[in-house]
Design a protein around this motif. Structure first.
Motif, PDB file in Angstrom:
ATOM      1  N   ARG B  11       0.834  -1.193   0.000  1.00  0.00           N
ATOM      2  CA  ARG B  11       0.000   0.000   0.000  1.00  0.00           C
ATOM      3  C   ARG B  11       0.878   1.256   0.000  1.00  0.00           C
ATOM      4  O   ARG B  11       0.664   2.186  -0.762  1.00  0.00           O
ATOM      5  CB  ARG B  11      -0.885  -0.015   1.238  1.00  0.00           C
ATOM      6  N   GLN B  12       1.886   1.227   0.876  1.00  0.00           N
ATOM      7  CA  GLN B  12       2.784   2.376   0.987  1.00  0.00           C
ATOM      8  C   GLN B  12       3.503   2.648  -0.325  1.00  0.00           C
ATOM      9  O   GLN B  12       3.654   3.789  -0.729  1.00  0.00           O
ATOM     10  CB  GLN B  12       3.837   2.114   2.071  1.00  0.00           C
ATOM     11  N   ARG B  15       1.302   4.154  -2.890  1.00  0.00           N
ATOM     12  CA  ARG B  15       1.091   5.540  -2.527  1.00  0.00           C
ATOM     13  C   ARG B  15       2.272   6.392  -3.009  1.00  0.00           C
ATOM     14  O   ARG B  15       2.088   7.463  -3.587  1.00  0.00           O
ATOM     15  CB  ARG B  15       0.988   5.624  -1.004  1.00  0.00           C
ATOM     16  N   GLN B  19       2.078   9.429  -5.718  1.00  0.00           N
ATOM     17  CA  GLN B  19       2.459  10.787  -5.342  1.00  0.00           C
ATOM     18  C   GLN B  19       3.559  11.316  -6.245  1.00  0.00           C
ATOM     19  O   GLN B  19       3.719  12.508  -6.417  1.00  0.00           O
ATOM     20  CB  GLN B  19       2.944  10.809  -3.888  1.00  0.00           C
ATOM     21  N   HIS B 201       9.169  12.428   7.558  1.00  0.00           N
ATOM     22  CA  HIS B 201       8.520  12.525   8.872  1.00  0.00           C
ATOM     23  C   HIS B 201       7.957  11.167   9.268  1.00  0.00           C
ATOM     24  O   HIS B 201       8.057  10.738  10.411  1.00  0.00           O
ATOM     25  CB  HIS B 201       7.406  13.569   8.842  1.00  0.00           C
ATOM     26  N   GLU B 202       7.356  10.541   8.274  1.00  0.00           N
ATOM     27  CA  GLU B 202       6.781   9.224   8.494  1.00  0.00           C
ATOM     28  C   GLU B 202       7.870   8.233   8.927  1.00  0.00           C
ATOM     29  O   GLU B 202       7.678   7.456   9.865  1.00  0.00           O
ATOM     30  CB  GLU B 202       6.165   8.775   7.171  1.00  0.00           C
TER      31      GLU B 202
END
Lengths: 236, 295
Positions: B11-12, B15, B19, B201-202
């Motif tokens: 999923r990441q 994403r 993006q 940040h993640e």
């Protein structure tokens, strides 16, 4: 010592120097027992944040030992550092929430990335959100939440995998006094439920009112360590 | 790794690809081009090797016989050739057979053929094969001294040259492939770095709450592998279509050039290209993460 020779956290002759030759900590000796609530106070640059960062091994001491759960964190294998961090919840002044995830998902994130089973995530996230008083705000995104609410989400995230230690670096630094008290009450509740709390702060009123142990720092040294202490000794 | 974590990683990475869509497409295309060039070199090298081997296996020494030599003399020459060291096979080529071969090569040149056909000027010959290339020259020299032999041909020079060319192209191809591989790794690494930066940040929070390096790395590595694989798919389709077309064209236009057929060559090449894409993607993204994972 009744709780054993070693505390939950123990710093022995710890020094920390940064590459730019700034000495952030000087011969720090500190012992924190299970269930303690400790304020670390002092002016900016006194070394409070550095001290806290040593605990979850964001930084490593230049000299001396930092023991957490009886283990020298500097000696941890690289692969064991994540395991140490799962036993320490961390809260910051700026919350550090992910803006593109709801309150619920921010909290769930901490469990997802430590590979908790889906069932656990479903069970624990709502429970923790209820504990911090955000049961009804679970679907809200950080920009829809007030500062105090955001900090509650951050606290929920810090405690969701059940750490025994909670470290907080200026957790009320961005909050107004009323909201700050809400956060402090929450921390106190967590402390009563068994969490050991170490909180770096400038909030004089809070420290003075709560009558907890106070470790005062200045220029990288501990200048005072006082049970049921206050923010500063008035020099008369 | 748990299946939920696997799903989380996928999923990441999706994403991340979304993006960063334009950059992802650009790097997948760059990988495609690089793999295409590498694949072309591969096809050329393999075919040249094939040609060289064929050429070597073909007639090694041709011994031409005087037209006045009687059949008995021909048999004597054959026996003597067969008795020479290293000789494995001796084939007789009659005047008619030689003419037929010429016809096959110059099928379009009717005038020439008509003239030749009237009075066949071609010699009878023996085609002599040896077990090792080293035996060719001594055999040729010995055959030249036999009674009734007009001329001896051997193509060692040509074959040597062909092998030298093949070797040179193989070395050049290898160098180019290494350079391309480095370029691909760098391009993918750069693309993933953008994703990593967007998600720093993640990553910071993941580390803070105690995610393992492997867990943090996996979505990015996955993303890199998807990029590499996508590029490989482009390249494979292009090579597949291109080679099939080229093969057909050569078959029709230059039938004496024995190109290798598309199968199983293309399937093997596709697997190789796909594997390279995945490896290049994984290495590239792992590289871009090293700095971020250091505590």
């Amino acid at each position: 010592m009744q709780k054993g020779l070693r505390g939950l956290i123990q710093l022995v002759e710890v020094w920390k120097a940064y590459p730019n030759e700034v000495i952030a900590l000087r011969e720090i000796n500190l012992k924190i027992d299970r269930g303690d609530f400790v304020f670390v106070v002092g002016p900016s640059g006194a070394g409070k944040s550095t001290l806290i960062r040593l605990l979850y091994r964001e930084d490593v001491a230049t000299r001396g030992q930092v023991l957490v759960h009886g283990k020298n964190v500097a000696r941890l294998r690289h692969s064991s550092i994540p395991l140490l961090r799962r036993t320490i919840g961390v809260i910051f002044q700026d919350f550090k929430l992910l803006p593109d995830r709801s309150a619920h998902d921010n909290v769930a994130f901490a469990l997802e990335v430590t590979e908790a089973p889906r069932r656990e995530i479903k069970r624990r996230v709502p429970a923790v959100l209820e504990l911090v008083g955000l049961k009804d705000r679970a679907r809200a995104f950080p920009h829809e939440l007030s500062g105090g609410e955001q900090q509650r989400v951050a606290i929920a995230r810090a405690i969701v995998n059940g750490p025994s230690i909670l470290v907080a670096d200026e957790p009320t630094g961005n909050l107004d006094p009323d909201t700050s008290w809400g956060i402090m009450n929450l921390l106190q509740t967590l402390n009563r439920n068994g969490a050991t709390i170490i909180m770096a702060t400038h909030a004089k009123t809070i420290v003075n009112a709560m009558k907890k142990r106070v470790v005062a720092m200045d220029h990288g040294r501990i200048i005072r360590d006082q049970a049921q202490g206050v923010y500063a000794h008035e020099v008369n | 790794m748990r299946s939920t974590s696997l799903a989380f990683g996928v999923r990441q990475s999706l994403r991340g690809l979304r993006q960063n869509a334009l950059m992802s497409l650009a790097s997948a295309l760059t990988v495609a081009l690089s793999l295409l060039v590498a694949g072309l070199f591969g096809l050329i090298i393999i075919n040249l090797g094939h040609l060289a081997t064929l050429a070597e296996r073909q007639v090694e020494v041709t011994v031409f016989l005087n037209d006045s030599l009687p059949d008995q003399g021909v048999r004597a020459v054959e026996a003597q050739l067969k008795a020479m060291p290293g000789v494995t096979q001796v084939d007789f080529v009659s005047k008619d057979e030689a003419l037929n071969r010429l016809k096959a090569v110059f099928a379009n040149d009717k005038d020439l053929l008509a003239e030749v056909e009237q009075q066949n000027p071609l010699y009878r010959s023996f085609e002599v094969h040896t077990d090792q290339p080293e035996h060719i020259q001594p055999t040729a020299e010995a055959a030249g001294k036999l009674n009734g032999v007009v001329k001896v041909n051997y193509k060692q020079d040509l074959i040597d040259r062909l092998f030298r060319v093949t070797r040179a192209i193989r070395v050049a191809g290898l160098v180019i492939m290494v350079v391309l591989a480095l370029a691909m790794v760098m391009i993918i690494s750069n693309t993933i770095r953008i994703t990593v930066f967007a998600r720093r940040h993640e990553i910071g929070i993941m580390k803070l709450v105690g995610a393992t390096d492997g867990f943090i790395r996996w979505p990015f590595v996955c993303e890199g592998m998807v990029l590499g694989l996508a590029g490989a798919a482009f390249a494979a389709v292009a090579l597949w279509a291109g080679y099939s077309w080229a093969w057909g064209a050569v078959q029709r236009g230059l039938p004496f050039i024995p190109l290798l057929p598309g199968q199983p060559l293309l399937t093997g090449l596709t697997v190789l290209i796909g594997g390279s894409g995945v490896v290049v993607g994984a290495v590239g993204s792992a590289l871009s993460l090293r700095r971020f994972l250091r505590v």
